[in-house]
Design an enzyme around this catalytic site. Structure first.
Site, short mmCIF file in Angstrom:
data_model
loop_
_atom_site.label_atom_id
_atom_site.label_comp_id
_atom_site.label_asym_id
_atom_site.label_seq_id
_atom_site.Cartn_x
_atom_site.Cartn_y
_atom_site.Cartn_z
N ARG A 104 -2.06 15.83 6.68
CA ARG A 104 -0.69 15.65 7.18
C ARG A 104 -0.42 16.86 8.08
O ARG A 104 -0.43 18.01 7.61
CB ARG A 104 0.32 15.59 6.04
N HIS A 131 2.26 7.25 11.28
CA HIS A 131 2.23 7.31 9.81
C HIS A 131 1.61 6.00 9.30
O HIS A 131 2.28 5.19 8.66
CB HIS A 131 3.65 7.51 9.28
N GLN A 134 1.89 4.64 5.52
CA GLN A 134 3.17 4.06 5.11
C GLN A 134 3.23 2.57 5.48
O GLN A 134 3.78 1.75 4.73
CB GLN A 134 4.32 4.81 5.78
N ASP A 219 14.59 5.05 9.42
CA ASP A 219 13.97 6.30 8.98
C ASP A 219 14.95 7.42 9.31
O ASP A 219 15.96 7.19 10.02
CB ASP A 219 12.63 6.47 9.73
N CYS A 259 10.93 4.45 4.59
CA CYS A 259 9.75 5.12 4.01
C CYS A 259 10.12 6.20 3.01
O CYS A 259 9.28 6.58 2.19
CB CYS A 259 8.87 5.68 5.12
N ARG A 287 2.58 2.71 -2.02
CA ARG A 287 1.74 3.74 -1.38
C ARG A 287 0.48 3.97 -2.24
O ARG A 287 -0.61 4.15 -1.72
CB ARG A 287 2.52 5.07 -1.25
#
Ligand code: CP
Ligand code: NVA
Length: 307
Positions: A104, A131, A134, A219, A259, A287
């Site tokens: 990340r 991402h 996700q 988001d 998310c 996830r």
């Protein structure tokens, strides 16, 4: 054999994406039946986190433990990465010891560089640009609630950010329409939109974007690394809040996803994220299951490419 990485969703074919979702659903059922399945015994995942995380860290670490292996959390604060050791050198060293590297970070280019020097699979656990992990979970969640997303319409409301870019990739691979409503100046990157122009429309009005939609997604307005812009963005993004009125314009059975982490009262009101159409807790749980399916795809029956 060349090493297989997962840097964006485009590292999967459409068929592989669908198969991965089905496999995640199976792995979830196996876990809920308490069936032991340890295909990664003695295998190790190195996890480089240059940004904060709750879900991603816990889901990858849990996935490796449940699969019989282990995971090592690496942050720049206590590794030489934080003291300027070149990413190429870190990639060579780490990949001579661990079986997979999850990263990340900020700049997507750094992730690509690391993958070029890694002898083991590299997984994108979020960059400023994408991402993809996700989206695996979001698409599993849609499948579980409503079946195949092919032919459906999804509205992305808010910032044209990393999540939005991965939604564009998913629309292209899984065959859904994506309506994106962003404030001016916060649209997704034009080249990414063009790569899926047949299924993506960028709009200004959230009201227009959600009409006839099956899934509404938003988001945070300021992503990690954009903290200094957060106050200014509050005003610019205010018309893009997902409210009950916005949800009412979509199909009656439309789902809501985020998310997480979420800011109630900013990008979404509490009545929506905590309401009946919200599936955010399943989305977060998934996830774990989708990343297990991903680790299985990248690591099981794949011999480590060591010289
Ligand atoms: N959605 C997500 O990636 O959450 P974390 O930042 O907690 O990992
Ligand atoms: N767009 C957000 C997603 C967090 C999971 C960020 O990059 O901070």
């Amino acid at each position: 054999m060349s090493t297989r990485h997962f840097l964006t969703l485009n590292d999967l074919s459409s068929d592989e994406f669908r198969t991965l979702i089905q496999r995640a659903i199976e792995l979830k059922a196996m876990l809920h039946r308490r069936e032991r399945y340890e295909p990664l015994k003695n295998r190790v995942l190195g996890m480089i986190f240059e940004k904060s995380s709750t879900r991603t860290r816990v889901s990858f670490e849990t996935a490796m433990i449940q699969f019989g292996g282990g995971a090592i959390f690496l942050s720049p604060r206590d590794t030489q990465l934080g003291r300027g050791e070149p990413i190429e050198d870190s990639a060579r060293v780490l990949s001579s010891m661990v079986d997979c590297i999850m990263v990340r970070t900020f700049d997507h280019g750094q992730l690509e560089l690391l993958s070029r020097y890694s002898k083991v699979p590299v997984i994108n656990a979020l960059t400023d640009s994408y991402h993809p992990c996700q989206l695996l979970a979001d698409m599993q969640t849609y499948q579980e609630y409503r079946g195949d997303i092919k032919g459906k319409t999804v509205a992305w409301i808010g910032d044209g950010n990393n999540m939005c870019h991965s939604y564009i990739n998913a629309a292209n691979l899984l065959g859904f329409k994506l309506h994106i409503a962003c404030p001016e100046g916060f649209e997704p990157e034009a080249s990414i939109v063009e790569s899926a122009a047949h299924c993506v429309s960028v709009m200004k009005s959230p009201e227009e974007a959600v009409v006839n939609c099956d899934l509404i997604v938003t988001d945070v307005w300021a992503s990690m690394g954009q903290e200094e812009e957060a106050t200014e963005r509050l005003e610019l993004f205010a018309p893009y809040q997902v409210t009950e009125q916005i949800m009412a314009l979509a199909h009656d059975d439309a789902l809501f996803m985020h998310c997480l982490p979420a800011h109630r009262g900013e990008e979404v009101v509490a009545e929506v994220i905590d309401g009946k159409q919200s599936v955010v807790w399943d989305e977060a749980e998934n996830r774990l299951h989708t990343q297990k399916a991903l680790l299985e795809l990248l690591l099981v029956n794949q011999e480590p490419v060591r010289e």
